[in-house]
Design a protein around this motif. Structure first.
Motif, PDB file in Angstrom:
ATOM      1  N   LYS A 155       0.834  -1.170  -0.028  1.00 18.69           N
ATOM      2  CA  LYS A 155      -0.174   0.007  -0.081  1.00 18.69           C
ATOM      3  C   LYS A 155       0.826   1.247   0.117  1.00 18.69           C
ATOM      4  O   LYS A 155       1.819   1.310   0.914  1.00 18.69           O
ATOM      5  N   CYS A 158      -0.019   7.684   0.386  1.00 18.96           N
ATOM      6  CA  CYS A 158      -0.469   8.902  -1.000  1.00 18.96           C
ATOM      7  C   CYS A 158      -0.093  10.087  -0.220  1.00 18.96           C
ATOM      8  O   CYS A 158       0.010  11.190  -1.002  1.00 18.96           O
ATOM      9  N   LEU A 182       4.228   2.859  -5.831  1.00 18.19           N
ATOM     10  CA  LEU A 182       2.849   2.984  -6.629  1.00 18.19           C
ATOM     11  C   LEU A 182       2.106   4.141  -6.153  1.00 18.19           C
ATOM     12  O   LEU A 182       1.666   4.419  -5.101  1.00 18.19           O
ATOM     13  N   ASN A 183       1.865   5.027  -7.362  1.00 18.44           N
ATOM     14  CA  ASN A 183       1.103   6.244  -7.518  1.00 18.44           C
ATOM     15  C   ASN A 183      -0.228   5.755  -7.832  1.00 18.44           C
ATOM     16  O   ASN A 183      -0.494   5.309  -8.894  1.00 18.44           O
ATOM     17  N   LYS A 184      -1.181   5.626  -6.874  1.00 17.95           N
ATOM     18  CA  LYS A 184      -2.542   5.129  -7.230  1.00 17.95           C
ATOM     19  C   LYS A 184      -3.253   6.013  -8.132  1.00 17.95           C
ATOM     20  O   LYS A 184      -4.091   5.266  -8.950  1.00 17.95           O
ATOM     21  N   SER A 185      -3.134   7.053  -8.356  1.00 16.06           N
ATOM     22  CA  SER A 185      -3.613   7.947  -9.136  1.00 16.06           C
ATOM     23  C   SER A 185      -3.448   7.396 -10.624  1.00 16.06           C
ATOM     24  O   SER A 185      -4.418   7.420 -11.792  1.00 16.06           O
ATOM     25  N   GLY A 187      -1.945   4.348 -11.407  1.00 12.60           N
ATOM     26  CA  GLY A 187      -2.283   3.117 -11.763  1.00 12.60           C
ATOM     27  C   GLY A 187      -3.575   2.959 -11.608  1.00 12.60           C
ATOM     28  O   GLY A 187      -4.010   1.854 -12.362  1.00 12.60           O
ATOM     29  N   GLU A 189      -7.326   1.648 -11.957  1.00 10.93           N
ATOM     30  CA  GLU A 189      -8.052   0.344 -11.636  1.00 10.93           C
ATOM     31  C   GLU A 189      -7.008  -0.818 -12.370  1.00 10.93           C
ATOM     32  O   GLU A 189      -7.675  -1.916 -12.713  1.00 10.93           O
ATOM     33  N   ILE A 206      -1.230  -1.291 -15.397  1.00 10.35           N
ATOM     34  CA  ILE A 206      -0.589  -0.294 -14.237  1.00 10.35           C
ATOM     35  C   ILE A 206       0.640  -0.099 -15.218  1.00 10.35           C
ATOM     36  O   ILE A 206       1.692  -0.755 -15.219  1.00 10.35           O
ATOM     37  N   GLN A 214       6.127   7.605  -7.805  1.00  9.20           N
ATOM     38  CA  GLN A 214       6.136   7.666  -6.564  1.00  9.20           C
ATOM     39  C   GLN A 214       7.650   7.350  -6.006  1.00  9.20           C
ATOM     40  O   GLN A 214       7.981   7.927  -5.015  1.00  9.20           O
TER      41      GLN A 214
END
Length: 418
Positions: A155, A158, A182-185, A187, A189, A206, A214
């Motif tokens: 995780k 952020c 990991l940059n969730k924005s 990456g 879905e 991704i 990140q």
């Protein structure tokens, strides 16, 4: 326990016996004698294993066992037994349990479950409460209870300011902060590497950019705050370049890579097999080759199995719905043997990761405490389900070519053989 290892080739750059084949007498948990030939005393057991090789005990810096909360996936007792038979004298367990390892009491709980085991267990505590990335956990208390580092497993943090404060605060007690890349924005879905194969198969991707952005952020923060930062399981060529440049600036940053990212690519997606769904995702061949180069030139500090048992109900489903993760303790060494030489593998499993996480390492010399891994680089074959020792069977390496074999360990005055 007293044993005599016959004809063991020693791998230990700190030892005068490095790359020599010797008989090794172990008495009272110490190297009593190392010589060309030793007669077995009456009170010891003679051990002969084909083409036996030994090194200082291996350390895996990213292992998940499930307990507490997910014992159907794996428990600590069987997990440590699996680690021992796979050649590991030391493992760092992640905080992805239920409840999370985010309090002093939870750290003490898992430490107590590992008492009197041959393989040593070292918890990586959650960096934030409930690993939700909102509020920092009580890091100092958890380190006092036995935590060796702090990170929210798989995780990302952020909140930029939260990561900044964590890096600053941990310096008060020489704490090590982990930041999952990991940059969730970016990456979104995605569930696999964004590339030709994901496009062809219609799988949301991704991009490597999500990892690299990140890492760039974390390196900027580290340059500002100081402290110690470890970036686990990098997967892209650009990530290697970013960390190499940061090290040239003398930033205190280290990183790891998984066995599967060194040996496999996103071509595995063609099978839609849930066991190949991992995070970070398998990348392209050029990334795999760059990661191997990063290990060889020292940019990448350690190799991990990123062992993560997942029960069949969460793996043998549609690829989109499968949980991320693969087991890997059982085949880490034998898979790496197909792409790296033995000395490089040992270096990435012993002195380098142990130094990063503050663990002591002995030496294979007379009078020293024994903590060794037993293995051979001969033999070859195919990894089958019968080779799996874990409770869960979600191996990304099923039916893959392997080389060599792990015999086990001698650690904490216990001999564990596979």
């Amino acid at each position: 326990m007293n044993i005599l290892l016959k004809s063991a080739k020693i791998f230990d750059k700190t030892s005068k016996y490095h790359k020599q084949t010797k008989d090794i007498l172990i008495e009272n948990n110490s190297f009593a004698k190392i010589a060309d030939s030793i007669e077995c005393p009456n009170d010891c057991e003679e051990i002969y294993l084909e083409n036996l090789q030994i090194s200082n005990g291996w350390f895996d810096s990213s292992v998940s066992f499930g307990e507490p909360g997910y014992e159907e996936r794996e428990n600590i007792s069987n997990g440590l037994n699996t680690a021992g038979k796979s050649g590991f004298t030391d493992v760092a367990i992640n905080s992805n349990t239920n409840p999370f390892l985010d309090t002093k009491a939870s750290i003490s709980f898992v430490k107590n479950l590992s008492i009197n085991k041959a393989t040593n267990l070292f918890p990586i505590a959650s960096l934030t409460k409930n690993s939700d990335g909102i509020e920092m956990a009580e890091l100092y208390d958890m380190q006092s209870a036995g935590a060796i580092a702090f990170g929210d497993y798989n995780k990302p943090i952020c909140n930029d300011n939260l990561m900044k404060i964590a890096l600053q605060y941990a310096q008060n007690f020489d704490g090590l902060v982990l930041s999952f890349p990991l940059n969730k924005s970016i990456g979104g879905e995605g569930i696999a590497h964004e590339g030709v194969n994901s496009t062809y198969l219609g799988i949301k991707g991704i991009p490597s950019l999500a990892e690299e952005m990140q890492i760039a952020r974390d390196l900027f923060l580290l340059e500002y705050t100081g402290g110690k930062l470890h970036i686990p399981t990098i997967s892209s060529a650009k990530s290697v370049d970013l960390i190499k440049e940061a090290k040239k600036k003398n930033l205190n940053v280290t990183c790891s890579v998984t066995t599967h990212h060194l040996t496999l690519t996103d071509k595995e997606l063609i099978k839609f097999n849930g066991n190949t769904k991992v995070l970070p995702p398998l990348r392209a061949e050029e990334d795999r080759l760059a990661l191997i180069t990063g290990v060889m030139d020292g940019t990448i500090d350690c190799i991990t199995s990123d062992h993560n048992p997942i029960d069949i109900e969460n793996k043998k489903v549609e690829f989109n719905n499968a949980k991320y993760g693969t087991i890997g303790l059982e085949n880490l060494f034998t898979s790496l043997q197909t792409v790296l030489d033995t000395e490089t593998i040992i270096e990435a499993l012993t002195s380098k990761p142990k130094a990063i996480f503050g663990l002591k390492q002995s030496s294979i010399e007379e009078g020293k405490t024994v903590s060794i891994s037993l293995f051979t680089d001969s033999n070859s074959g195919v990894f089958k389900e019968i080779n799996i020792l874990s409770t869960s069977k979600n191996s990304i390496f099923l039916n893959k070519e392997i080389k060599g074999k792990t015999y086990g360990i001698f650690s904490n005055n216990q001999l564990v053989l596979n």
